[in-house]
Design a protein around this motif. Structure first.
Motif, PDB file in Angstrom:
ATOM      1  N   GLY A 183       0.795  -1.211   0.000  1.00 60.72           N
ATOM      2  CA  GLY A 183       0.000   0.000   0.000  1.00 60.72           C
ATOM      3  C   GLY A 183       0.831   1.265   0.000  1.00 60.72           C
ATOM      4  O   GLY A 183       0.412   2.307   0.508  1.00 60.72           O
ATOM      5  N   THR A 184       2.019   1.199  -0.566  1.00 62.04           N
ATOM      6  CA  THR A 184       2.886   2.375  -0.654  1.00 62.04           C
ATOM      7  C   THR A 184       3.275   2.588  -2.110  1.00 62.04           C
ATOM      8  O   THR A 184       2.630   2.048  -3.008  1.00 62.04           O
ATOM      9  N   ASN A 185       4.317   3.378  -2.368  1.00 63.26           N
ATOM     10  CA  ASN A 185       4.748   3.583  -3.753  1.00 63.26           C
ATOM     11  C   ASN A 185       6.209   3.191  -3.934  1.00 63.26           C
ATOM     12  O   ASN A 185       6.951   3.012  -2.971  1.00 63.26           O
ATOM     13  N   ARG A 186       6.597   3.098  -5.193  1.00 65.34           N
ATOM     14  CA  ARG A 186       7.945   2.630  -5.527  1.00 65.34           C
ATOM     15  C   ARG A 186       9.018   3.616  -5.100  1.00 65.34           C
ATOM     16  O   ARG A 186      10.144   3.236  -4.807  1.00 65.34           O
ATOM     17  N   THR A 187       8.680   4.903  -5.069  1.00 67.26           N
ATOM     18  CA  THR A 187       9.671   5.905  -4.685  1.00 67.26           C
ATOM     19  C   THR A 187      10.131   5.687  -3.252  1.00 67.26           C
ATOM     20  O   THR A 187      11.331   5.676  -2.960  1.00 67.26           O
ATOM     21  N   TYR A 188       9.164   5.503  -2.342  1.00 71.95           N
ATOM     22  CA  TYR A 188       9.513   5.261  -0.942  1.00 71.95           C
ATOM     23  C   TYR A 188      10.287   3.951  -0.789  1.00 71.95           C
ATOM     24  O   TYR A 188      11.248   3.863  -0.027  1.00 71.95           O
ATOM     25  N   LEU A 189       9.844   2.925  -1.523  1.00 76.37           N
ATOM     26  CA  LEU A 189      10.558   1.638  -1.463  1.00 76.37           C
ATOM     27  C   LEU A 189      12.001   1.801  -1.924  1.00 76.37           C
ATOM     28  O   LEU A 189      12.919   1.238  -1.323  1.00 76.37           O
ATOM     29  N   SER A 190      12.197   2.555  -2.987  1.00 77.34           N
ATOM     30  CA  SER A 190      13.549   2.751  -3.527  1.00 77.34           C
ATOM     31  C   SER A 190      14.452   3.408  -2.489  1.00 77.34           C
ATOM     32  O   SER A 190      15.616   3.034  -2.330  1.00 77.34           O
ATOM     33  N   ILE A 191      13.891   4.401  -1.773  1.00 75.78           N
ATOM     34  CA  ILE A 191      14.675   5.092  -0.745  1.00 75.78           C
ATOM     35  C   ILE A 191      15.048   4.144   0.390  1.00 75.78           C
ATOM     36  O   ILE A 191      16.190   4.120   0.859  1.00 75.78           O
ATOM     37  N   VAL A 192      14.077   3.326   0.821  1.00 74.44           N
ATOM     38  CA  VAL A 192      14.331   2.385   1.920  1.00 74.44           C
ATOM     39  C   VAL A 192      15.342   1.326   1.507  1.00 74.44           C
ATOM     40  O   VAL A 192      16.268   1.006   2.262  1.00 74.44           O
ATOM     41  N   PHE A 193      15.210   0.789   0.318  1.00 77.33           N
ATOM     42  CA  PHE A 193      16.171  -0.221  -0.143  1.00 77.33           C
ATOM     43  C   PHE A 193      17.562   0.385  -0.305  1.00 77.33           C
ATOM     44  O   PHE A 193      18.556  -0.282  -0.045  1.00 77.33           O
ATOM     45  N   ARG A 194      17.616   1.630  -0.699  1.00 75.44           N
ATOM     46  CA  ARG A 194      18.901   2.295  -0.864  1.00 75.44           C
ATOM     47  C   ARG A 194      19.588   2.511   0.491  1.00 75.44           C
ATOM     48  O   ARG A 194      20.799   2.370   0.618  1.00 75.44           O
ATOM     49  N   ASP A 195      18.776   2.846   1.519  1.00 73.78           N
ATOM     50  CA  ASP A 195      19.341   3.176   2.829  1.00 73.78           C
ATOM     51  C   ASP A 195      19.468   1.990   3.780  1.00 73.78           C
ATOM     52  O   ASP A 195      20.369   1.960   4.626  1.00 73.78           O
ATOM     53  N   ARG A 196      18.571   1.006   3.660  1.00 76.58           N
ATOM     54  CA  ARG A 196      18.534  -0.076   4.648  1.00 76.58           C
ATOM     55  C   ARG A 196      18.964  -1.434   4.094  1.00 76.58           C
ATOM     56  O   ARG A 196      19.227  -2.358   4.866  1.00 76.58           O
ATOM     57  N   PHE A 197      19.017  -1.564   2.787  1.00 82.16           N
ATOM     58  CA  PHE A 197      19.413  -2.835   2.160  1.00 82.16           C
ATOM     59  C   PHE A 197      20.512  -2.540   1.130  1.00 82.16           C
ATOM     60  O   PHE A 197      20.697  -1.397   0.741  1.00 82.16           O
ATOM     61  N   VAL A 198      21.205  -3.565   0.698  1.00 82.04           N
ATOM     62  CA  VAL A 198      22.209  -3.367  -0.360  1.00 82.04           C
ATOM     63  C   VAL A 198      21.506  -2.941  -1.642  1.00 82.04           C
ATOM     64  O   VAL A 198      21.835  -1.941  -2.267  1.00 82.04           O
ATOM     65  N   SER A 199      20.505  -3.718  -2.042  1.00 79.07           N
ATOM     66  CA  SER A 199      19.649  -3.411  -3.186  1.00 79.07           C
ATOM     67  C   SER A 199      18.478  -4.380  -3.154  1.00 79.07           C
ATOM     68  O   SER A 199      18.522  -5.422  -2.488  1.00 79.07           O
ATOM     69  N   PHE A 200      17.425  -4.033  -3.838  1.00 78.50           N
ATOM     70  CA  PHE A 200      16.253  -4.920  -3.927  1.00 78.50           C
ATOM     71  C   PHE A 200      16.652  -6.259  -4.533  1.00 78.50           C
ATOM     72  O   PHE A 200      16.283  -7.327  -4.050  1.00 78.50           O
ATOM     73  N   TYR A 201      17.420  -6.196  -5.604  1.00 75.13           N
ATOM     74  CA  TYR A 201      17.866  -7.392  -6.324  1.00 75.13           C
ATOM     75  C   TYR A 201      18.684  -8.304  -5.417  1.00 75.13           C
ATOM     76  O   TYR A 201      18.463  -9.512  -5.353  1.00 75.13           O
ATOM     77  N   SER A 202      19.631  -7.721  -4.700  1.00 75.98           N
ATOM     78  CA  SER A 202      20.490  -8.499  -3.809  1.00 75.98           C
ATOM     79  C   SER A 202      19.694  -9.095  -2.651  1.00 75.98           C
ATOM     80  O   SER A 202      19.868 -10.270  -2.306  1.00 75.98           O
ATOM     81  N   TYR A 203      18.819  -8.291  -2.062  1.00 75.55           N
ATOM     82  CA  TYR A 203      18.031  -8.727  -0.914  1.00 75.55           C
ATOM     83  C   TYR A 203      17.166  -9.940  -1.262  1.00 75.55           C
ATOM     84  O   TYR A 203      17.211 -10.978  -0.573  1.00 75.55           O
TER      85      TYR A 203
END
Length: 368
Positions: free
Chosen positions: A299-319
């Motif tokens: 229930g969110t958007n891709r922009t927020y997800l991108s920011i979280v993955f950038r700051d809290r994970f290595v990358s979406f792909y890697s995770y």
């Protein structure tokens, strides 16, 4: 320009005639035929269809060579044809298929290609007339042709560079699986523009009608093979693609430029939601999982997800793929007789090849 033995122009003319016929047939097929049910949404599945068809039909410009083959002006146009055509085709085709033709980009391209277009149009007019007008200005004409080729090739190179960037972004940031983006198709095309331009540059420098004829035969065969490859769309069919595909991507990229940060408490909450959905909810086992699908489920958007993955994970792909590999390794221990195909499909990989490649990256510590 003097012609040698008569069998040399005959071979060259026959090859040129064969190219024109082949190209026109391919052009008609490409223009009018679209595989079902993809034809219902041809703009999405065949975005470069008209550009490719126009390339096929452009071979008709070589007709003056069949009529005025003994004219130096016509020969100069004929041997310059591919030097202008190839970089223009690949710049426009790649841009249209992988990025879309925005008004700003088209305007810039028209400005950049104005001089090359004027040069080739002037040569075509002289080719239709026949004669030796360019005989006195041959070096100047060749310099203009080469300069036009370089200008268009530089533009093409920028498009190819952007395609490489997009391949890396889709593979390592946007999607969890290669199957969601025509990455193999894109990679397979990367070397094509440079290869064809380099080969024909050698033909152009040789100033040989025989070499020109051989190249035309090669291109005739290439066009048939290429047409067979592109007849079936390489973009993945998705019923909800308008919400999770390129349209949403364009909107999110715009909003991403407007909002680079979100409050820490929102990042904490989103990170927790992501881990619950992907890890506890086993979403990583879905081979079609991508950011848009995950954003919709949260229930969110891709922009927020991108920011979280950038700051809290290595990358979406890697995770996601790290979770899949770890699951696959546990699955293999629990099922020692399982085949690689079974392990891959049970762990969320779209193919055995992808599974093996990701596992190799994981074991070497290069998965990022």
């Amino acid at each position: 320009m003097s012609i040698g033995e008569c069998d040399i122009p005959l071979f060259s003319l026959a090859a040129c005639y064969s190219l024109i016929i082949t190209s026109v047939v391919c052009g008609c097929i490409r223009w009018f035929h679209m595989c079902r049910p993809f034809g219902d949404d041809g703009i999405y599945f065949y975005p470069a269809r008209k550009i490719v068809a126009s390339y096929f039909f452009s071979s008709l410009l070589l007709i003056p060579y069949l009529v005025n083959w003994d004219s130096p002006d016509t020969w100069l146009f004929a041997k310059s044809y591919y030097l202008i055509l190839f970089p223009s085709l690949f710049a426009l085709g790649f841009r249209s298929y992988f990025f879309g033709l925005t008004k700003d980009w088209v305007t810039k391209y028209i400005i950049i290609s104005a001089i090359p277009a004027a040069v080739i149009c002037a040569l075509f007019a002289l080719a239709c007339i026949g004669g030796d007008f360019t005989e006195r200005w041959h070096k100047t004409a060749v310099l203009l042709i080469v300069a036009s080729f370089i200008t268009l090739t530089v533009t093409m190179s920028f498009v190819i560079r952007n395609l490489v960037v997009k391949i890396n972004r889709h593979q390592q940031e946007e999607y969890s699986s290669e199957e969601d983006f025509p990455i193999h198709f894109a990679k397979g095309l990367l070397a094509l523009p440079g290869s064809l331009c380099l080969i024909y540059l050698i033909v152009f420098i040789s100033d040989s009608r025989t070499a020109f004829g051989v190249f035309n035969i090669f291109i005739s065969i290439f066009e048939v093979v290429f047409l067979l490859v592109i007849l079936h769309p390489h973009k993945k069919y998705s019923c909800d693609r308008k919400e999770t595909g390129e349209y949403q991507e364009l909107r999110d990229e715009t909003s991403d430029r407007q909002s680079d940060t979100i409050p820490e408490y929102m990042k904490d909450r989103l990170e927790e939601q992501i881990r619950e959905a992907v890890e506890d909810g086993l979403l990583f086992l879905d081979s079609t999982l991508n950011k848009s699908v995950l954003a919709k489920s949260l229930g969110t958007n891709r922009t927020y997800l991108s920011i979280v993955f950038r700051d809290r994970f290595v990358s979406f792909y890697s995770y996601v793929n790290t979770l899949r590999i770890e699951y696959a390794m546990n699955y293999q221990k629990e099922h020692p007789d399982a085949t690689k195909n079974e392990i891959a499909s049970s762990s969320g990989f779209g193919s055995t090849k992808t599974y093996q490649r990701i596992r190799s990256l994981y074991e070497s510590g290069e998965l990022r």
